[in-house]
Design a protein around this motif. Structure first.
Motif, PDB file in Angstrom:
ATOM      1  N   VAL A  14       3.995  17.775 -60.131  1.00 61.46           N
ATOM      2  CA  VAL A  14       4.106  18.263 -58.766  1.00 61.46           C
ATOM      3  C   VAL A  14       4.913  19.545 -58.638  1.00 61.46           C
ATOM      4  CG1 VAL A  14       4.737  17.639 -56.434  1.00 61.46           C
ATOM      5  CG2 VAL A  14       3.706  15.954 -57.958  1.00 61.46           C
ATOM      6  N   LYS A  18       3.375  23.503 -58.037  1.00 61.96           N
ATOM      7  CA  LYS A  18       3.758  24.222 -56.820  1.00 61.96           C
ATOM      8  C   LYS A  18       4.165  25.646 -57.119  1.00 61.96           C
ATOM      9  CE  LYS A  18       4.932  21.564 -52.940  1.00 61.96           C
ATOM     10  NZ  LYS A  18       5.860  21.051 -51.995  1.00 61.96           N
ATOM     11  N   ARG A  24      -6.428  29.725 -57.624  1.00 64.98           N
ATOM     12  CA  ARG A  24      -6.514  28.970 -56.369  1.00 64.98           C
ATOM     13  C   ARG A  24      -7.835  29.188 -55.663  1.00 64.98           C
ATOM     14  NH1 ARG A  24      -1.518  26.087 -55.734  1.00 64.98           N
ATOM     15  NH2 ARG A  24      -0.022  27.281 -56.909  1.00 64.98           N
ATOM     16  N   ASN A  37       0.945  25.189 -51.229  1.00 65.60           N
ATOM     17  CA  ASN A  37       1.476  24.911 -52.559  1.00 65.60           C
ATOM     18  C   ASN A  37       1.691  26.150 -53.409  1.00 65.60           C
ATOM     19  OD1 ASN A  37       1.735  22.194 -52.250  1.00 65.60           O
ATOM     20  ND2 ASN A  37      -0.381  21.782 -52.868  1.00 65.60           N
ATOM     21  N   GLN A 339      -5.192  22.970 -59.596  1.00 66.18           N
ATOM     22  CA  GLN A 339      -4.671  22.522 -58.316  1.00 66.18           C
ATOM     23  C   GLN A 339      -5.111  21.123 -57.936  1.00 66.18           C
ATOM     24  OE1 GLN A 339      -7.068  24.753 -58.800  1.00 66.18           O
ATOM     25  NE2 GLN A 339      -7.797  25.595 -56.894  1.00 66.18           N
TER      26      GLN A 339
END
Ligand SMILES: *[C@@H]1O[C@H](CO)[C@@H](O)[C@H](O)[C@H]1NC(C)=O
Ligand SMILES: *[C@@H]1O[C@H](CO)[C@@H](O)[C@H](O)[C@H]1NC(C)=O
Ligand SMILES: *[C@@H]1O[C@H](CO)[C@@H](O)[C@H](O)[C@H]1NC(C)=O
Ligand SMILES: *[C@@H]1O[C@H](CO)[C@@H](O)[C@H](O)[C@H]1NC(C)=O
Ligand SMILES: *[C@@H]1O[C@H](CO)[C@@H](O)[C@H](O)[C@H]1NC(C)=O
Length: 454
Positions: A14, A18, A24, A37, A339
């Motif tokens: 996690v 981030k 992305r 994120n 992601q």
């Protein structure tokens, strides 16, 4: 006895995901959920007293007012504080996908990115209430070759905190109350002759990387389709189709406050309040690197990025040109997208193929971008001759040294090991794991774990 495959999934995800510079899916729609994120960077919030300062790592002794004028220039100079929340960057983010770079800006509360006044006369400092057409620039400057000797120093354009080696920009211009144009800049050369050469090269889809003093740059609007007749008609300095194989891509050279609107290949969207803005800049607008023949900007590269917002005097205190530049960020256009991490628990979902590489065989259409552009590293895999570690497509054994070299390109590593190998080679695996930097995602999938019988 039935051997059920159970996959042990270990991940430290996690926090790392981030902050990682990973591939992305950003949509330019004025909704910023898809940025949640993405690593956030901050720039100080200015105040009216001008007591908020910033330093450039290259001239760390100089205290630069956060928002400042545009008339002081040069690395050793200190500009004058000017207050204008519309340019006062407080937060920014950088992201990318396979084709584009994305930038997110947020300015101080009450600020509106791109706000410009409307009028017909020139701004007159002796009569500042006379309506005049204001200008606003959203600027991304990039050191495209990571060479400090090519490109300009930010401060040569009056922008601080300064940074060296900026070869190219992409920008939005707002003018006279509305959006006006978007374009790229190629900063190369020190004379009008060299500028002329850069122009001729740009028309051939070539981008020049060379020593530069700020004021010598070409400014071109890029279209990946034929622009409208109205746009073509308004091009000030000719309109050019790029050579094959880039037919049907066009550029036209422009200048500040040209008669727009020109809807080039960049796109942007704003929040309702106007204090947040996202922008998408396709790599292809940076053409091909004249030195290498490769795209000037592409996946796998690491670049330095400096963001700036700049505006004309109308809404500033005192009424002078005002800009705010953010700290320079080193950014890697990583190849891997991570992601959509989840812990896989069923063999079906993964469709494991033990003879191949784990991920390339996965049909995970739901969020398929997770698996695009990944490169698999596996070890303990029964090639002939047997190799301990293998980078897919390289077809050679990889040394630890090579792994360390490649490590920076990737966001993380998914390590797929058979249980037997794992148990016999714990030390070796430990060595590989520790040789991957700690800020990378490391995930181990151990396969062929026997289901406990009840
Ligand atoms: C700016 O827009 C206003 C209103 O549309 C117009 O009257 C004015 O002439 C424009 N100014 C310039 C410099 O084009
Ligand atoms: C890139 O930016 C980082 C962070 O500001 C800086 O430390 C580094 O020296 C820069 N590299 C180049 C080539 O300018
Ligand atoms: C560059 O210079 C040459 C010779 O001076 C001139 O003919 C040509 O039009 C110029 N090109 C551009 C793009 O300005
Ligand atoms: C161009 O200008 C830059 C910045 O002033 C300087 O460092 C460089 O040496 C100049 N290059 C040439 C070829 O004159
Ligand atoms: C992947 O799964 C989707 C949905 O179940 C299916 O339509 C598609 O044909 C599958 N693709 C492959 C290559 O198996």
């Amino acid at each position: 006895m039935i051997f059920l495959s159970q996959i042990l999934c270990i991940y430290f995800v996690v926090e790392i995901v981030k902050s990682a510079q990973i591939n992305r899916n950003i949509i330019i729609d004025g909704n910023f959920d898809d940025w949640l994120n993405v690593q956030s960077y901050s720039d100080p919030q200015d105040n009216i007293d001008g007591t908020v300062y910033q330093e450039s790592p290259w001239f760390s002794a100089l205290k630069i007012p956060d928002c400042h004028d545009g008339t002081h220039m040069g690395n050793e100079n200190i500009p004058k504080h000017i207050y204008n929340p519309n340019v006062d960057i407080v937060e920014f983010k950088i992201a990318h996908d396979d084709k584009s770079l994305y930038i997110y800006f947020r300015v101080a509360d009450g600020g509106i990115i791109g706000k410009t006044s409307v009028g017909s006369g020139k701004f007159d400092e002796n009569n500042p209430s006379n309506p005049s057409p204001g200008r606003f620039y959203v600027i991304t400057s990039i050191n495209l070759d990571m060479n400090e000797q090519t490109g300009y120093w930010l401060s040569e354009g009056g922008y601080y905190p300064t940074a060296p080696g900026l070869d190219g920009n992409f920008e939005l211009e707002f003018y006279n109350g509305t959006y006006n144009q978007n374009y790229y800049l190629n900063h190369a050369g020190n004379s009008t002759n060299e500028l002329n050469y850069t122009k001729e090269q740009n028309r051939q889809n070539q981008f020049i990387l060379g020593t530069n003093f700020y004021s010598y740059y070409t400014q071109y609007i890029y279209w990946d389709h034929r622009p409208t007749e109205n746009e073509i008609k308004k091009c000030l300095f000719g309109f050019y189709e790029l050579p094959s194989p880039n037919n049907n891509n066009f550029i036209c050279f422009s200048q500040d406050d040209a008669p727009g609107p020109f809807n080039g290949i960049l796109s942007y969207a704003q929040s309702e309040k106007g204090n947040e803005l996202e922008i998408r800049a396709p790599f292809q607008g940076f053409l091909l690197n004249k030195n290498t023949g490769e795209p000037t900007l592409q996946l796998g590269m690491t670049v330095n990025i400096s963001l700036t917002l700049e505006t004309s005097p109308e809404y500033s205190l005192p009424q002078e040109w005002c800009s705010d530049s953010a700290p320079t960020i080193q950014y890697t256009l990583s190849l891997v997208s991570l992601q959509y991490l989840s812990c896989f628990t069923s063999r079906k979902a993964l469709n494991l193929d033990y003879n191949g590489f784990l991920l390339s065989k996965v049909n995970y259409t739901k969020q398929s971008s997770y698996f695009q552009e990944t490169i698999d590293i596996d070890f303990g895999f029964n090639h002939n001759p047997k190799r301990q570690l293998n980078l897919d497509d390289t077809h050679r054994q990889m040394s630890l040294e090579t792994l360390q070299k490649y490590a920076s390109l990737f966001d993380g590593f998914i390590i797929n090991i058979g249980k037997e190998y794992f148990e016999q080679n714990r030390d070796r695996i430990q060595t590989y794991l520790t040789s991957i930097p700690d800020n990378k995602l490391k995930m181990i999938l151990i396969r062929d774990v026997q289901q406990e019988q009840t």
